[in-house]
Motif scaffolding. Sequence first.
Motif, PDB file in Angstrom:
ATOM      1  N   GLU A 116     -64.983  32.456  -7.389  1.00  0.00           N
ATOM      2  CA  GLU A 116     -63.544  32.438  -7.164  1.00  0.00           C
ATOM      3  C   GLU A 116     -62.815  33.181  -8.279  1.00  0.00           C
ATOM      4  OE1 GLU A 116     -60.056  29.212  -6.017  1.00  0.00           O
ATOM      5  OE2 GLU A 116     -62.153  28.625  -6.019  1.00  0.00           O
ATOM      6  N   THR A 117     -63.316  33.032  -9.509  1.00  0.00           N
ATOM      7  CA  THR A 117     -62.749  33.791 -10.625  1.00  0.00           C
ATOM      8  C   THR A 117     -62.929  35.285 -10.395  1.00  0.00           C
ATOM      9  OG1 THR A 117     -63.336  31.969 -12.110  1.00  0.00           O
ATOM     10  CG2 THR A 117     -62.793  34.079 -13.126  1.00  0.00           C
TER      11      THR A 117
ATOM     12  N   LEU B 123     -57.335  43.871  -9.767  1.00  0.00           N
ATOM     13  CA  LEU B 123     -57.640  45.304  -9.739  1.00  0.00           C
ATOM     14  C   LEU B 123     -56.970  45.985  -8.545  1.00  0.00           C
ATOM     15  CD1 LEU B 123     -61.433  45.212 -10.713  1.00  0.00           C
ATOM     16  CD2 LEU B 123     -59.490  45.845 -12.167  1.00  0.00           C
ATOM     17  N   ALA B 124     -56.903  45.264  -7.408  1.00  0.00           N
ATOM     18  CA  ALA B 124     -56.211  45.820  -6.247  1.00  0.00           C
ATOM     19  C   ALA B 124     -54.722  46.003  -6.536  1.00  0.00           C
ATOM     20  CB  ALA B 124     -56.405  44.903  -5.037  1.00  0.00           C
ATOM     21  N   LEU B 125     -54.144  45.041  -7.251  1.00  0.00           N
ATOM     22  CA  LEU B 125     -52.736  45.161  -7.642  1.00  0.00           C
ATOM     23  C   LEU B 125     -52.511  46.376  -8.534  1.00  0.00           C
ATOM     24  CD1 LEU B 125     -51.760  41.462  -8.422  1.00  0.00           C
ATOM     25  CD2 LEU B 125     -50.669  42.924  -6.733  1.00  0.00           C
ATOM     26  N   ILE B 126     -53.409  46.589  -9.485  1.00  0.00           N
ATOM     27  CA  ILE B 126     -53.288  47.748 -10.379  1.00  0.00           C
ATOM     28  C   ILE B 126     -53.378  49.046  -9.584  1.00  0.00           C
ATOM     29  CG2 ILE B 126     -54.454  49.018 -12.241  1.00  0.00           C
ATOM     30  CD1 ILE B 126     -55.193  46.295 -13.449  1.00  0.00           C
TER      31      ILE B 126
ATOM     32  N   LEU C 213     -55.521  39.543 -14.590  1.00  0.00           N
ATOM     33  CA  LEU C 213     -56.804  40.099 -15.005  1.00  0.00           C
ATOM     34  C   LEU C 213     -57.253  39.498 -16.326  1.00  0.00           C
ATOM     35  CD1 LEU C 213     -58.988  42.208 -14.335  1.00  0.00           C
ATOM     36  CD2 LEU C 213     -57.650  43.878 -15.634  1.00  0.00           C
ATOM     37  N   ARG C 214     -56.309  39.343 -17.269  1.00  0.00           N
ATOM     38  CA  ARG C 214     -56.644  38.753 -18.561  1.00  0.00           C
ATOM     39  C   ARG C 214     -57.151  37.318 -18.388  1.00  0.00           C
ATOM     40  NH1 ARG C 214     -51.915  38.945 -20.867  1.00  0.00           N
ATOM     41  NH2 ARG C 214     -52.186  41.009 -21.764  1.00  0.00           N
TER      42      ARG C 214
ATOM     43  N   ILE D 104     -60.762  37.452 -16.728  1.00  0.00           N
ATOM     44  CA  ILE D 104     -61.784  37.905 -17.666  1.00  0.00           C
ATOM     45  C   ILE D 104     -62.057  36.827 -18.707  1.00  0.00           C
ATOM     46  CG2 ILE D 104     -62.265  39.561 -19.518  1.00  0.00           C
ATOM     47  CD1 ILE D 104     -60.899  41.686 -17.827  1.00  0.00           C
ATOM     48  N   GLY D 105     -61.002  36.126 -19.140  1.00  0.00           N
ATOM     49  CA  GLY D 105     -61.182  35.035 -20.094  1.00  0.00           C
ATOM     50  C   GLY D 105     -62.116  33.966 -19.552  1.00  0.00           C
ATOM     51  N   GLU D 106     -61.979  33.661 -18.257  1.00  0.00           N
ATOM     52  CA  GLU D 106     -62.870  32.666 -17.642  1.00  0.00           C
ATOM     53  C   GLU D 106     -64.301  33.179 -17.574  1.00  0.00           C
ATOM     54  OE1 GLU D 106     -61.708  30.830 -14.011  1.00  0.00           O
ATOM     55  OE2 GLU D 106     -59.592  30.727 -14.576  1.00  0.00           O
ATOM     56  N   LEU D 107     -64.481  34.421 -17.192  1.00  0.00           N
ATOM     57  CA  LEU D 107     -65.837  34.969 -17.099  1.00  0.00           C
ATOM     58  C   LEU D 107     -66.502  35.034 -18.469  1.00  0.00           C
ATOM     59  CD1 LEU D 107     -65.616  37.872 -14.482  1.00  0.00           C
ATOM     60  CD2 LEU D 107     -66.525  35.571 -14.183  1.00  0.00           C
ATOM     61  N   LEU D 108     -65.711  35.215 -19.514  1.00  0.00           N
ATOM     62  CA  LEU D 108     -66.255  35.292 -20.875  1.00  0.00           C
ATOM     63  C   LEU D 108     -66.288  33.917 -21.548  1.00  0.00           C
ATOM     64  CD1 LEU D 108     -64.599  38.611 -22.128  1.00  0.00           C
ATOM     65  CD2 LEU D 108     -66.893  38.271 -21.175  1.00  0.00           C
ATOM     66  N   GLU D 109     -66.151  32.859 -20.758  1.00  0.00           N
ATOM     67  CA  GLU D 109     -66.261  31.479 -21.253  1.00  0.00           C
ATOM     68  C   GLU D 109     -65.188  31.133 -22.281  1.00  0.00           C
ATOM     69  OE1 GLU D 109     -68.188  29.644 -19.703  1.00  0.00           O
ATOM     70  OE2 GLU D 109     -69.752  30.891 -18.851  1.00  0.00           O
ATOM     71  N   LYS D 110     -63.981  31.596 -22.057  1.00  0.00           N
ATOM     72  CA  LYS D 110     -62.888  31.253 -22.964  1.00  0.00           C
ATOM     73  C   LYS D 110     -62.621  29.752 -22.909  1.00  0.00           C
ATOM     74  CE  LYS D 110     -58.053  32.340 -23.974  1.00  0.00           C
ATOM     75  NZ  LYS D 110     -56.852  33.105 -23.547  1.00  0.00           N
ATOM     76  N   SER D 111     -62.369  29.151 -24.083  1.00  0.00           N
ATOM     77  CA  SER D 111     -62.086  27.720 -24.148  1.00  0.00           C
ATOM     78  C   SER D 111     -60.749  27.405 -23.484  1.00  0.00           C
ATOM     79  CB  SER D 111     -62.044  27.255 -25.605  1.00  0.00           C
ATOM     80  OG  SER D 111     -63.274  27.510 -26.251  1.00  0.00           O
ATOM     81  N   LEU D 112     -60.583  26.152 -23.103  1.00  0.00           N
ATOM     82  CA  LEU D 112     -59.308  25.716 -22.556  1.00  0.00           C
ATOM     83  C   LEU D 112     -58.246  25.752 -23.656  1.00  0.00           C
ATOM     84  CD1 LEU D 112     -60.462  22.654 -20.405  1.00  0.00           C
ATOM     85  CD2 LEU D 112     -60.047  24.992 -19.651  1.00  0.00           C
ATOM     86  N   PRO D 113     -56.953  25.769 -23.295  1.00  0.00           N
ATOM     87  CA  PRO D 113     -55.891  25.807 -24.309  1.00  0.00           C
ATOM     88  C   PRO D 113     -56.009  24.652 -25.306  1.00  0.00           C
ATOM     89  CG  PRO D 113     -54.992  26.231 -22.135  1.00  0.00           C
ATOM     90  CD  PRO D 113     -56.414  25.821 -21.928  1.00  0.00           C
TER      91      PRO D 113
END
Length: 305
Positions: A81-82, A90-93, A207-208, A211-220
Amino acid sequence: MDSAEFRKREIYRVTFVGFIANLLLTAAKFAAGILGRSGAMVADAVHSLSDMATDIVVIVFAGISAKPRDDGHDYGHGKYETLASILISLALIAVGAGILTESIRSIRSVLAGEELPRPGAIALAAAVLSIVVKELLYRYTVRAGRRLESPSVVANAWHHRSDAFSSLGTLAGIGCAYFLGDKWRIADPIAAIVVSFFIFKIAIELLRSGIGELLEKSLPADTEEEILQLVTADPAVREPHNLRTRRIGSCISIEVHIRVDGRMDVEHAHGLTVEIERRLRARFGEGTMVAIHVEPLHAPAAERR
């Protein structure tokens, strides 16, 4: 019906409504653009056509992300889903770049002495219809996306609003060209350029996040602080540490170490972890993945890392 199946059906329903609306609106815009001699309206119709494509992306990926965990996906399929939200970004861009390029070309042609055709009243009516329909679709879809905690549905909602922005610029340009005469026809591509930058802004934010989710970014940080408060709601639980968090589609994953009295028996310690899991899932959803490691309160330094 389990929660995952209900969520999938709700996403399908919301997205299918958008797909049908986009299908009818795209046909109306193409007809109005051709009959009303408006290149801006034809471009707006292409934008709506891209919305139909993203509706299809959401429908396909929502089905995949709802699949339960299996031997090859221990954490489920939520990242699909991410990925869908990133594809929509990307379609928007791409849509924004197309509008920007075509608008610059139109401005150059006017500066070179060419005259843009006067659009017809049908193009004006189509622009107004598009703004109303797309704004209603945005509100309906974003409300459902936030309720279902679906990043791809929220991303798709913003695609609806980007189309409303595009139609707003189209309406301004067509209105100037229709009511104010030949010299004002350049307002159409100028307005479209402004709209394209709104589209870029929305797309980059989405997009940011993806990508943050795919790169395992921590929750706020404020969310992690709330997690720690829930973990230590029982005074028997002390010194939470090694907290790790991440988002997996609509769910979140939480890993944390806690310390308890070293004399506590296993059954009591297990009961504490079960209660912690209950509190976390009550707050963040039943799909929340929780892993808790228990340590004695006075563990040696080598064990406390």
